[in-house]
Design a protein around this motif. Structure first.
Motif, PDB file in Angstrom:
ATOM      1  N   VAL A  48      -2.731   0.158  -3.932  1.00  0.00           N
ATOM      2  CA  VAL A  48      -3.151  -0.953  -3.076  1.00  0.00           C
ATOM      3  C   VAL A  48      -3.095  -2.192  -3.948  1.00  0.00           C
ATOM      4  O   VAL A  48      -3.817  -2.276  -4.942  1.00  0.00           O
ATOM      5  CB  VAL A  48      -4.594  -0.793  -2.549  1.00  0.00           C
ATOM      6  CG1 VAL A  48      -4.962  -1.989  -1.680  1.00  0.00           C
ATOM      7  CG2 VAL A  48      -4.779   0.479  -1.774  1.00  0.00           C
ATOM      8  N   LEU A  99     -11.297   2.421  -2.254  1.00  0.00           N
ATOM      9  CA  LEU A  99     -11.480   3.110  -0.979  1.00  0.00           C
ATOM     10  C   LEU A  99     -12.968   3.253  -0.645  1.00  0.00           C
ATOM     11  O   LEU A  99     -13.358   3.150   0.519  1.00  0.00           O
ATOM     12  CB  LEU A  99     -10.785   4.474  -0.995  1.00  0.00           C
ATOM     13  CG  LEU A  99     -10.524   5.098   0.368  1.00  0.00           C
ATOM     14  CD1 LEU A  99      -9.744   4.163   1.281  1.00  0.00           C
ATOM     15  CD2 LEU A  99      -9.785   6.415   0.220  1.00  0.00           C
ATOM     16  N   VAL A 151       0.868  -1.180   0.000  1.00  0.00           N
ATOM     17  CA  VAL A 151       0.000   0.000   0.000  1.00  0.00           C
ATOM     18  C   VAL A 151       0.906   1.231   0.000  1.00  0.00           C
ATOM     19  O   VAL A 151       1.887   1.286   0.734  1.00  0.00           O
ATOM     20  CB  VAL A 151      -0.986  -0.014   1.195  1.00  0.00           C
ATOM     21  CG1 VAL A 151      -0.290  -0.050   2.520  1.00  0.00           C
ATOM     22  CG2 VAL A 151      -1.954   1.140   1.140  1.00  0.00           C
ATOM     23  N   LEU A 189      -4.195   7.795  -0.957  1.00  0.00           N
ATOM     24  CA  LEU A 189      -3.944   6.384  -1.233  1.00  0.00           C
ATOM     25  C   LEU A 189      -3.606   6.233  -2.716  1.00  0.00           C
ATOM     26  O   LEU A 189      -4.470   6.407  -3.568  1.00  0.00           O
ATOM     27  CB  LEU A 189      -5.185   5.563  -0.873  1.00  0.00           C
ATOM     28  CG  LEU A 189      -5.072   4.051  -1.002  1.00  0.00           C
ATOM     29  CD1 LEU A 189      -4.039   3.492  -0.030  1.00  0.00           C
ATOM     30  CD2 LEU A 189      -6.425   3.405  -0.768  1.00  0.00           C
ATOM     31  N   VAL A 199      -5.775  -1.025   4.438  1.00  0.00           N
ATOM     32  CA  VAL A 199      -6.314   0.337   4.520  1.00  0.00           C
ATOM     33  C   VAL A 199      -6.642   0.685   5.977  1.00  0.00           C
ATOM     34  O   VAL A 199      -6.315   1.772   6.456  1.00  0.00           O
ATOM     35  CB  VAL A 199      -7.540   0.506   3.602  1.00  0.00           C
ATOM     36  CG1 VAL A 199      -8.287   1.802   3.900  1.00  0.00           C
ATOM     37  CG2 VAL A 199      -7.113   0.460   2.140  1.00  0.00           C
ATOM     38  N   CYS A 220     -13.964   0.007   0.858  1.00  0.00           N
ATOM     39  CA  CYS A 220     -13.459  -0.069   2.238  1.00  0.00           C
ATOM     40  C   CYS A 220     -14.324   0.753   3.184  1.00  0.00           C
ATOM     41  O   CYS A 220     -14.634   0.309   4.297  1.00  0.00           O
ATOM     42  CB  CYS A 220     -12.019   0.420   2.313  1.00  0.00           C
ATOM     43  SG  CYS A 220     -10.839  -0.669   1.520  1.00  0.00           S
TER      44      CYS A 220
END
Length: 125
Positions: free
Chosen positions: A72, A109, A57, A69, A88, A112
């Motif tokens: 990933v 994201l 990451v 971010l 994350v 997540c």
């Protein structure tokens, strides 16, 4: 377990980063890893399961105080086990600022965030 990137992990990191669609070219991969190694506002973490490094990451700290971010990636043999979400969550636990998505990671994201929201709602009920 989230661990900080070390130069001894370079080949592993390049292999994992190559799973990002925009990182397929070897020259681009080398430039990306170099960016993480040489630029203070770019930081790379590895994810270790037992004795194997299975994920990576990457973050870029922005001028407005956010952590973006950037990358990933999880080894395909370990996908669908929630490792990306764990990475994350672990990164967020280390940050003093907000974690925001780059255009490459926005969908992940969002997944997540939905997952985290579901967990919190289940704890309340």
């Amino acid at each position: 377990m989230l661990i900080k990137y070390k130069q001894s992990y370079k080949k592993i990191a390049m292999g994992l980063l190559s799973y990002m669609p925009e990182e397929k070219d070897v020259k681009k991969l080398q430039e990306t890893v170099q960016q993480y190694e040489e630029t203070d506002d770019w930081q790379l973490f590895m994810w270790k399961e037992d004795d194997d490094i299975v994920g990576v990451v990457g973050l870029r700290y922005t001028e407005n105080g956010q952590a973006e971010l950037r990358h990933v990636c999880v080894n395909p043999s370990y996908r669908d086990e929630g490792i990306g979400k764990k990475m994350v969550q672990a990164v967020r636990g280390r940050l003093d600022q907000d974690l925001v998505a780059s255009k490459e990671t926005v969908q992940f994201l969002q997944v997540c965030d939905e997952h985290q929201k579901d967990i919190l709602e289940n704890e309340v009920h």
